[in-house]
Scaffold this motif. Structure first.
Motif, PDB file in Angstrom:
ATOM      1  N   LYS A 193       0.856  -1.176   0.000  1.00 40.68           N
ATOM      2  CA  LYS A 193       0.000   0.000   0.000  1.00 40.68           C
ATOM      3  C   LYS A 193       0.895   1.228   0.000  1.00 40.68           C
ATOM      4  N   GLN A 194       0.758   2.036  -1.028  1.00 42.43           N
ATOM      5  CA  GLN A 194       1.601   3.223  -1.197  1.00 42.43           C
ATOM      6  C   GLN A 194       3.078   2.856  -1.102  1.00 42.43           C
ATOM      7  N   GLY A 195       3.428   1.716  -1.691  1.00 44.38           N
ATOM      8  CA  GLY A 195       4.814   1.292  -1.759  1.00 44.38           C
ATOM      9  C   GLY A 195       5.350   0.589  -0.532  1.00 44.38           C
ATOM     10  N   LEU A 196       4.531   0.433   0.510  1.00 46.24           N
ATOM     11  CA  LEU A 196       4.980  -0.185   1.752  1.00 46.24           C
ATOM     12  C   LEU A 196       4.310  -1.551   1.934  1.00 46.24           C
ATOM     13  N   TRP A 197       5.053  -2.481   2.515  1.00 43.54           N
ATOM     14  CA  TRP A 197       4.588  -3.853   2.676  1.00 43.54           C
ATOM     15  C   TRP A 197       3.824  -4.052   3.983  1.00 43.54           C
ATOM     16  N   GLY A 198       2.761  -4.838   3.889  1.00 40.69           N
ATOM     17  CA  GLY A 198       2.022  -5.291   5.057  1.00 40.69           C
ATOM     18  C   GLY A 198       1.667  -6.756   4.869  1.00 40.69           C
ATOM     19  N   SER A 199       0.970  -7.339   5.833  1.00 43.33           N
ATOM     20  CA  SER A 199       0.660  -8.763   5.734  1.00 43.33           C
ATOM     21  C   SER A 199      -0.660  -9.090   6.420  1.00 43.33           C
ATOM     22  N   ILE A 200      -1.202 -10.250   6.051  1.00 44.16           N
ATOM     23  CA  ILE A 200      -2.362 -10.851   6.702  1.00 44.16           C
ATOM     24  C   ILE A 200      -1.960 -12.258   7.098  1.00 44.16           C
ATOM     25  N   ALA A 201      -2.298 -12.664   8.312  1.00 42.53           N
ATOM     26  CA  ALA A 201      -1.872 -13.986   8.763  1.00 42.53           C
ATOM     27  C   ALA A 201      -2.761 -14.492   9.882  1.00 42.53           C
ATOM     28  N   ARG A 202      -2.770 -15.804  10.033  1.00 38.07           N
ATOM     29  CA  ARG A 202      -3.480 -16.475  11.128  1.00 38.07           C
ATOM     30  C   ARG A 202      -2.510 -17.429  11.797  1.00 38.07           C
ATOM     31  N   SER A 203      -2.546 -17.496  13.118  1.00 33.54           N
ATOM     32  CA  SER A 203      -1.624 -18.342  13.850  1.00 33.54           C
ATOM     33  C   SER A 203      -2.205 -18.681  15.211  1.00 33.54           C
ATOM     34  N   ARG A 204      -1.618 -19.688  15.841  1.00 31.76           N
ATOM     35  CA  ARG A 204      -1.934 -19.984  17.235  1.00 31.76           C
ATOM     36  C   ARG A 204      -1.350 -18.923  18.145  1.00 31.76           C
ATOM     37  N   ASP A 205      -0.360 -18.182  17.652  1.00 27.41           N
ATOM     38  CA  ASP A 205       0.360 -17.196  18.449  1.00 27.41           C
ATOM     39  C   ASP A 205      -0.031 -15.779  18.025  1.00 27.41           C
ATOM     40  N   LEU A 206      -0.374 -14.932  18.974  1.00 22.57           N
ATOM     41  CA  LEU A 206      -0.841 -13.588  18.679  1.00 22.57           C
ATOM     42  C   LEU A 206       0.173 -12.789  17.864  1.00 22.57           C
ATOM     43  N   GLY A 207       1.429 -12.968  18.158  1.00 25.22           N
ATOM     44  CA  GLY A 207       2.456 -12.170  17.505  1.00 25.22           C
ATOM     45  C   GLY A 207       2.732 -12.533  16.069  1.00 25.22           C
ATOM     46  N   LEU A 208       2.107 -13.592  15.564  1.00 22.08           N
ATOM     47  CA  LEU A 208       2.360 -14.033  14.193  1.00 22.08           C
ATOM     48  C   LEU A 208       1.198 -13.712  13.258  1.00 22.08           C
ATOM     49  N   HIS A 209       0.277 -12.867  13.700  1.00 24.59           N
ATOM     50  CA  HIS A 209      -0.805 -12.420  12.824  1.00 24.59           C
ATOM     51  C   HIS A 209      -0.292 -11.300  11.913  1.00 24.59           C
TER      52      HIS A 209
END
Length: 215
Positions: free
Chosen positions: A97-113
């Motif tokens: 988005k506007q040249g910057l990277w982001g992500s979508i994720a699902r995990s058992r661990d909160l920090g890996l979303h």
């Protein structure tokens, strides 16, 4: 590039879901609310259609679901493979988005979303998962970017069977190394073990990069 499926390829329920989830934030909320697939009856690797039908997903299944939904809104099908030395890798959907990277994720661990689109490079995005990845056995050692259009006509969207070719593809793509000091890892490892000893039924959420998380 393979042809993007049109409205006629989806069921009414699938199409409503796609139309109701047009942004990465909306898709992340959908997947965060979805029960985690613990694979209690054996390993699975479900397509988008099977994820929606069963209403549960593990990390790669969630990444595939995000891919199919957001493909309909103009996002390319990009998955980032996060490689761990214990072979328990993580897969996330990535977008720009506007040249910057982001992500979508699902995990058992909160920090890996998912992550907000604030990272200038994929390495920076991958590194944001380093600390939360350290548990009893995990340590990130590399990352690799895959585009599912490289699979040609393989049906990773609607198949009723496990789409194992996706997993094999992500294992085979080139990965760049993530290097970190042993001292840093050992400190994180000891912190995690101490936390779980004191809180065996809680998920670790003490990370200092929570402002980067999608939700």
């Amino acid at each position: 590039m393979t042809q993007i499926p049109g409205r006629q390829s989806f069921t009414n329920a699938e199409w409503r879901m796609i139309q109701d989830h047009r942004t990465p934030v909306q898709v992340q909320r959908l997947l965060t609310a979805m029960p985690y697939n613990w694979e209690r009856d054996g390993g699975t690797l479900r397509s988008f259609r099977e994820v929606i039908k069963r209403n549960e997903a593990h990390c790669l299944e969630a990444a595939l679901a995000a891919t199919v939904i957001l493909e309909q809104h103009g996002y390319p099908p990009l998955l980032l493979s996060l490689e761990s030395w214990d072979k328990l890798d993580h897969v996330i959907f990535v977008f720009r988005k506007q040249g910057l990277w982001g992500s979508i994720a699902r995990s058992r661990d909160l920090g890996l979303h998912g992550r907000r689109p604030i990272f200038r490079t994929l390495r920076q995005l991958a590194w944001s998962y380093y600390d939360p990845y350290v548990d009893f056995s995990g340590r990130l050692i590399g990352y690799g970017l895959g585009n599912l259009y490289e699979l040609g006509k393989y049906d990773w969207r609607f198949s009723a069977r496990n789409v194992l070719k996706v997993e094999n593809y992500l294992r085979e793509i080139p990965h760049r190394a993530i290097r970190s000091s042993d001292r840093r890892y050992e400190q994180l490892h000891e912190r995690y073990k101490a936390f779980k000893k004191a809180n065996p039924d809680k998920a670790a959420a003490y990370y200092n990069n929570r402002a980067q998380w999608m939700l």
